[in-house]
Design a protein around this motif. Structure first.
Motif, PDB file in Angstrom:
ATOM      1  N   ILE A  72      30.235  37.845  48.942  1.00 17.79           N
ATOM      2  CA  ILE A  72      31.472  38.613  48.792  1.00 17.79           C
ATOM      3  C   ILE A  72      32.616  37.625  48.893  1.00 17.79           C
ATOM      4  O   ILE A  72      32.793  36.950  49.907  1.00 17.79           O
ATOM      5  CB  ILE A  72      31.575  39.714  49.856  1.00 17.79           C
ATOM      6  N   ALA A  73      33.361  37.503  47.820  1.00 17.67           N
ATOM      7  CA  ALA A  73      34.403  36.476  47.735  1.00 17.67           C
ATOM      8  C   ALA A  73      35.676  37.051  47.136  1.00 17.67           C
ATOM      9  O   ALA A  73      35.635  37.937  46.285  1.00 17.67           O
ATOM     10  CB  ALA A  73      33.913  35.295  46.887  1.00 17.67           C
ATOM     11  N   GLN A  74      36.782  36.535  47.601  1.00 16.26           N
ATOM     12  CA  GLN A  74      38.097  36.899  47.071  1.00 16.26           C
ATOM     13  C   GLN A  74      39.095  35.867  47.589  1.00 16.26           C
ATOM     14  O   GLN A  74      39.228  35.678  48.795  1.00 16.26           O
ATOM     15  CB  GLN A  74      38.486  38.312  47.511  1.00 16.26           C
ATOM     16  N   LEU A  83      30.284  39.458  44.498  1.00 19.32           N
ATOM     17  CA  LEU A  83      30.957  40.749  44.539  1.00 19.32           C
ATOM     18  C   LEU A  83      32.405  40.513  44.954  1.00 19.32           C
ATOM     19  O   LEU A  83      32.663  39.960  46.031  1.00 19.32           O
ATOM     20  CB  LEU A  83      30.254  41.677  45.529  1.00 19.32           C
ATOM     21  N   ILE A  84      33.344  40.914  44.093  1.00 16.22           N
ATOM     22  CA  ILE A  84      34.751  40.614  44.320  1.00 16.22           C
ATOM     23  C   ILE A  84      35.533  41.898  44.563  1.00 16.22           C
ATOM     24  O   ILE A  84      35.766  42.676  43.632  1.00 16.22           O
ATOM     25  CB  ILE A  84      35.359  39.865  43.126  1.00 16.22           C
ATOM     26  N   PRO A  85      35.940  42.161  45.815  1.00 15.65           N
ATOM     27  CA  PRO A  85      36.751  43.352  46.078  1.00 15.65           C
ATOM     28  C   PRO A  85      38.194  43.148  45.623  1.00 15.65           C
ATOM     29  O   PRO A  85      38.778  42.091  45.846  1.00 15.65           O
ATOM     30  CB  PRO A  85      36.661  43.508  47.599  1.00 15.65           C
ATOM     31  N   VAL A  86      38.738  44.163  44.975  1.00 17.23           N
ATOM     32  CA  VAL A  86      40.105  44.102  44.470  1.00 17.23           C
ATOM     33  C   VAL A  86      40.830  45.388  44.840  1.00 17.23           C
ATOM     34  O   VAL A  86      40.368  46.480  44.492  1.00 17.23           O
ATOM     35  CB  VAL A  86      40.138  43.936  42.933  1.00 17.23           C
ATOM     36  N   GLN A  87      41.936  45.261  45.551  1.00 15.11           N
ATOM     37  CA  GLN A  87      42.743  46.430  45.820  1.00 15.11           C
ATOM     38  C   GLN A  87      43.539  46.794  44.566  1.00 15.11           C
ATOM     39  O   GLN A  87      43.910  45.911  43.791  1.00 15.11           O
ATOM     40  CB  GLN A  87      43.693  46.167  46.992  1.00 15.11           C
ATOM     41  N   PRO A  88      43.782  48.089  44.333  1.00 16.74           N
ATOM     42  CA  PRO A  88      44.450  48.506  43.105  1.00 16.74           C
ATOM     43  C   PRO A  88      45.958  48.229  43.125  1.00 16.74           C
ATOM     44  O   PRO A  88      46.779  49.137  43.239  1.00 16.74           O
ATOM     45  CB  PRO A  88      44.151  50.011  43.040  1.00 16.74           C
ATOM     46  N   VAL A 111      45.103  42.087  41.416  1.00 17.07           N
ATOM     47  CA  VAL A 111      44.442  41.827  40.139  1.00 17.07           C
ATOM     48  C   VAL A 111      44.712  40.394  39.685  1.00 17.07           C
ATOM     49  O   VAL A 111      43.802  39.671  39.271  1.00 17.07           O
ATOM     50  CB  VAL A 111      44.914  42.826  39.070  1.00 17.07           C
ATOM     51  N   TRP A 112      45.965  39.961  39.785  1.00 15.34           N
ATOM     52  CA  TRP A 112      46.314  38.587  39.393  1.00 15.34           C
ATOM     53  C   TRP A 112      45.580  37.567  40.260  1.00 15.34           C
ATOM     54  O   TRP A 112      45.130  36.535  39.775  1.00 15.34           O
ATOM     55  CB  TRP A 112      47.822  38.372  39.506  1.00 15.34           C
ATOM     56  N   ALA A 113      45.499  37.865  41.567  1.00 17.73           N
ATOM     57  CA  ALA A 113      44.894  36.916  42.509  1.00 17.73           C
ATOM     58  C   ALA A 113      43.386  36.806  42.350  1.00 17.73           C
ATOM     59  O   ALA A 113      42.768  35.907  42.926  1.00 17.73           O
ATOM     60  CB  ALA A 113      45.233  37.329  43.941  1.00 17.73           C
ATOM     61  N   THR A 114      42.786  37.695  41.585  1.00 14.32           N
ATOM     62  CA  THR A 114      41.341  37.672  41.381  1.00 14.32           C
ATOM     63  C   THR A 114      40.910  36.544  40.450  1.00 14.32           C
ATOM     64  O   THR A 114      39.778  36.050  40.528  1.00 14.32           O
ATOM     65  CB  THR A 114      40.878  39.032  40.817  1.00 14.32           C
ATOM     66  N   ALA A 137      43.556  47.166  33.753  1.00 10.53           N
ATOM     67  CA  ALA A 137      43.932  45.753  33.852  1.00 10.53           C
ATOM     68  C   ALA A 137      42.717  44.889  34.173  1.00 10.53           C
ATOM     69  O   ALA A 137      42.560  43.783  33.635  1.00 10.53           O
ATOM     70  CB  ALA A 137      45.011  45.565  34.916  1.00 10.53           C
ATOM     71  N   LEU A 138      41.827  45.382  35.042  1.00  8.59           N
ATOM     72  CA  LEU A 138      40.623  44.630  35.396  1.00  8.59           C
ATOM     73  C   LEU A 138      39.663  44.530  34.214  1.00  8.59           C
ATOM     74  O   LEU A 138      39.009  43.504  34.015  1.00  8.59           O
ATOM     75  CB  LEU A 138      39.922  45.284  36.590  1.00  8.59           C
ATOM     76  N   LYS A 139      39.587  45.582  33.419  1.00  4.51           N
ATOM     77  CA  LYS A 139      38.710  45.557  32.245  1.00  4.51           C
ATOM     78  C   LYS A 139      39.172  44.507  31.233  1.00  4.51           C
ATOM     79  O   LYS A 139      38.366  43.960  30.481  1.00  4.51           O
ATOM     80  CB  LYS A 139      38.654  46.939  31.615  1.00  4.51           C
ATOM     81  N   GLU A 140      40.460  44.216  31.244  1.00  2.84           N
ATOM     82  CA  GLU A 140      40.986  43.189  30.341  1.00  2.84           C
ATOM     83  C   GLU A 140      40.494  41.794  30.719  1.00  2.84           C
ATOM     84  O   GLU A 140      40.541  40.869  29.906  1.00  2.84           O
ATOM     85  CB  GLU A 140      42.514  43.217  30.347  1.00  2.84           C
ATOM     86  N   LEU A 141      40.018  41.627  31.957  1.00  2.00           N
ATOM     87  CA  LEU A 141      39.465  40.339  32.379  1.00  2.00           C
ATOM     88  C   LEU A 141      38.089  40.097  31.765  1.00  2.00           C
ATOM     89  O   LEU A 141      37.561  38.992  31.871  1.00  2.00           O
ATOM     90  CB  LEU A 141      39.365  40.296  33.911  1.00  2.00           C
TER      91      LEU A 141
END
Length: 216
Positions: free
Chosen positions: A8-10, A115-120, A125-128, A162-166
């Motif tokens: 689990i990384a972020q 597994l990358i947790p992302v807050q909405p 999103v940018w920091a991912t 926005a995440l799907k665009e990655l």
């Protein structure tokens, strides 16, 4: 047979990485898996929580072969410890440190899945992207998961888009910003133990299943 290694990384702090690591480790053990949770973050939050868990609840056993072990280690020994625990357990959950530290790269390199947790939020999103770049460089598969999702559907939909665009996999299972998660952690328990019929428990169980599938 080598166990499944999920890191689990972020790169961004405050994304709920350690809480997710603890909850998934407990959920997988509760389902009958033998699990090792490895804390390589210098803040040792995961190891500290497991220490509290043991002091409050003692050794919690599960039916079948389910078992849960915590290991705290940093530095050059991280890679060998991850490999060692993978030979002893069905699943290894690694809580990696934020920022581009050597230990984080080691944990990503040795994983079957990141597994990358992302807050909405736009900033999350940018920091991912830096985490995705490390995973790509190490040729490790990734799975994004929306974490701490508030009950604001429009914002969540925008961030999902926005995440799907990655152009990387996004888990269908999302983790809400739910009181049951924090409450269970305060009691040294996973939400699947403290509130097994709750929506939070269902979300964690669904994500655990999705992560194992994505890890192959």
């Amino acid at each position: 047979m080598t166990g499944t290694i999920i890191t689990i990384a972020q790169q961004k702090g405050g994304a709920g990485k350690t809480t997710l690591a603890a909850q998934l480790a407990v959920a997988l053990a509760h389902s009958g898996k033998s699990v090792a949770a490895i804390d390589i973050d210098p803040q040792i939050s995961l190891a500290t929580w497991f220490g509290m868990r043991n002091s409050l609840n003692g050794a919690i056993g599960y039916k079948g072969k389910g078992a849960l072990e915590i290991v705290q280690i940093t530095g050059w020994r991280a890679a060998s410890e991850i490999e060692k625990q993978a030979k002893l357990h069905d699943v290894v959950i690694v809580d990696s440190p934020p920022h581009a530290e050597t230990e984080a790269k080691i944990a990503i390199r040795n994983a079957h899945l990141v597994l990358i947790p992302v807050q909405p939020s736009p900033m999350d999103v940018w920091a991912t992207k830096p985490t995705l770049e490390i995973a790509a460089a190490e040729k490790t598969p990734v799975l994004l998961v929306l974490n701490r999702v508030p009950p604001r559907a429009k914002l969540t939909e925008r961030m999902s888009a926005a995440l799907k665009e990655l152009k990387v996999p996004l888990a269908k299972a999302t983790i809400g910003n739910r009181v049951a998660l924090a409450s269970s952690m305060a009691d040294g328990l996973g939400v699947v133990e403290a509130a097994k019929r709750s929506v939070a428990a269902q979300e964690i169980a669904a994500l655990a299943k999705a992560a194992l599938k994505a890890a192959g």
